[in-house]
Design an enzyme around this catalytic site. Structure first.
Site: not given
Ligand code: BG6
Length: 497
Positions: A181-182, A244
């Site tokens: 989960d980044h 997230h």
């Molecule tokens: C991803 C989603 O996991 O996270 C995307 O699939 C979203 O839809 C993105 O835009 C948001 O990531 P960040 O790091 O730009 O907040």
């Protein structure tokens, strides 16, 4: 002394994620000297490329799409350790070829040969990929470790997540599996742990006795863009909330572990998931709002009468000693007014108004903003006496910003941290099997209730204007509880929607 060689195998090596995130992150880590000596990258994908063609494809693509800022000479050094194997995830023979190539590259090094398989392929191919890795003998750990990083979405609901977990565990032990989960790779998200557990002053008030409510906002200004096909099947709850937003909630709500190792941390996080209240259908529909931005139906890949929400807001409760009856309000959406991710802790109001009296006096509460992006830092709002006669008060802001606090260090990309951790065998910032299943148990009932035709009257899909803060029904969700959405981070002037 044995020589260790390490290879990152990117399955889906020509895809968007590889271009945007993975290769740029590996390149940056290499330049910083943060990768194991001589680390190789082997990309596996369908296109019929040679090693050189792939290197050129990446050089152009990673700069154009991934914003990679690289000097050609540095790139050449890195790319010299990058190889390409053409093959199909569905085809076991392709994996035999992959194995042959990997073994060939290891030849001459009689020591250990470690491999990190990064599954950057369409989620429907996760199971097949894992099966074919095993069938080709690529999972056994006779001469080094084998780990698998699995991208999101991990399943579509509880049942599919359990099925995928079973398939993965037929091949890999849990300690070899890194579900990503980044958000957990973001510096400011990890700072939540430091903020809470390395400072003595916050923890004593971090509970229902002092905190009135918690708000978690992850707003995006972008629309679904060219991801309409994926998004329309997924929707905002699967795309953002199940992973997230619930991750952020667990970091705010978890108990302190005794030590910061991956199992202790993850045990505490799972406990939070398990404590989240499961309301009945009526309550569930009352405590959640869904929205779709105007114009969504015209996006490429979106069904013409799609009911897929692009915005969701909800109220959750964590039923334990610390949090009982403290609402956690979550909201996230596409095509909103701004890109901002923030966690707002709103403390209770002072119990007694000393300086202003009368029935209309509305005392302000202290508000703490943990700002995840793009204004990375921490804000604290508190009351200050306005200079001059009398005792007039105004709310002021005490702020810490990463960019001014750490001028020399730039904030690393989430994928850099996560790749480095996976290579080092530290799974703290990855999702354990039980966590992923618990998270589905929380969102599945809502998804089910929303998909039921009868729910349209109780829980309509609200249209909202792109560039707004989402449907006004989300404001009502809070105003019914006597509260409003708070913006604390960045330069927002407007409070609420
Ligand atoms: C991803 C989603 O996991 O996270 C995307 O699939 C979203 O839809 C993105 O835009 C948001 O990531 P960040 O790091 O730009 O907040």
């Amino acid at each position: 002394m044995t020589e260790e060689s390490t290879t990152v195998v990117i399955l889906g090596g020509t895809g968007d994620l590889a271009l945007r995130k993975l290769v740029p992150a590996l390149f940056t880590l290499a330049c910083k000297g943060h990768l194991p000596q001589g680390l190789r990258v082997v990309a596996f994908a369908r296109r019929d490329y040679s090693d050189d063609r792939y290197r050129e494809y990446m050089w152009n693509g990673a700069r154009e799409i991934g914003g990679l800022a690289a000097r050609r000479d540095e790139w050449e050094m890195f790319a010299g350790n990058m190889y390409y194997v053409s093959g199909d995830i569905d085809d076991p023979h392709s994996f035999d070829r992959l194995k042959h190539r990997l073994d060939g590259l290891d030849k001459g090094e009689d020591g250990t040969s470690n491999r990190l398989y990064y599954l950057s392929v369409a989620p429907r191919l996760f199971e097949t990929a894992v099966k074919n890795i095993a069938a080709a003998g690529l999972a056994n750990e006779d001469n080094g470790w084998r780990r698998a990083v699995i991208e999101k979405p991990f399943g579509h609901d509880l049942e599919s997540a359990q099925k995928l977990n079973r398939a993965v565990q037929e091949v890999f032990d849990e300690h070899q599996v890194y579900r990503i989960d980044h958000y957990l790779g973001k510096e400011t998200v990890q700072n939540l742990l430091v903020f809470r557990f390395a400072n003595a002053i916050f923890e004593p008030i971090w509970n229902r006795n002092y905190i009135d409510n918690v708000q978690i906002t992850v707003a995006e200004s972008v629309s679904v863009g060219d991801r309409g096909g994926y998004y329309d099947q997924s929707g905002v709850v699967r795309d953002m909330v199940q992973n997230h937003l619930l991750q952020l909630l667990t970091l705010v709500a978890m108990e302190p572990p005794n030590v910061a190792d991956s199992e202790s941390l993850r045990n505490k996080k799972v406990e939070v998931m398990q404590a989240i209240r499961r309301p009945d259908r009526g309550e569930l529909l009352r405590s959640a709002v869904r929205g779709q931005y105007e114009g969504y139906l015209g996006e490429d890949g979106v069904g013409e009468d799609s009911m897929t929400p692009t915005y969701a807001a909800m109220r959750l409760f964590v039923d334990n000693w610390r949090w009982r009856d403290v609402p956690f309000y979550l909201r996230t959406g596409k095509a909103m007014a701004d890109k901002v991710s923030e966690i707002v802790i709103q403390f209770q109001k002072p119990p007694h108004s000393l300086f202003q009296r009368g029935p209309t006096v509305d005392m302000s509460s202290n508000v703490l903003g943990i700002c995840l992006q793009p204004d990375e830092g921490v804000h604290m709002k508190f009351q200050v006496k306005v200079p001059g006669q009398g005792m007039e008060m105004e709310t002021m802001d005490m702020a810490f910003h990463y960019d001014s606090g750490f001028q020399e260090e730039s904030i690393p990309e989430a994928y850099e941290r996560l790749l480095q951790d996976a290579l080092a065998g530290d799974a703290s910032l990855f999702i354990r099997k039980d966590h992923i299943e618990e998270a589905w148990k929380i969102v599945d009932p809502l998804l089910e209730a929303w998909s039921d035709e009868r729910s349209t009257a109780d829980a309509p899909l609200h249209a909202y204007r792109p560039g707004s803060w989402g449907p006004t029904a989300a404001d009502d969700l809070l105003s019914r509880d006597g509260r409003t959405w708070q913006h604390v981070c960045g330069s927002h002037e407007a409070n609420g929607a």
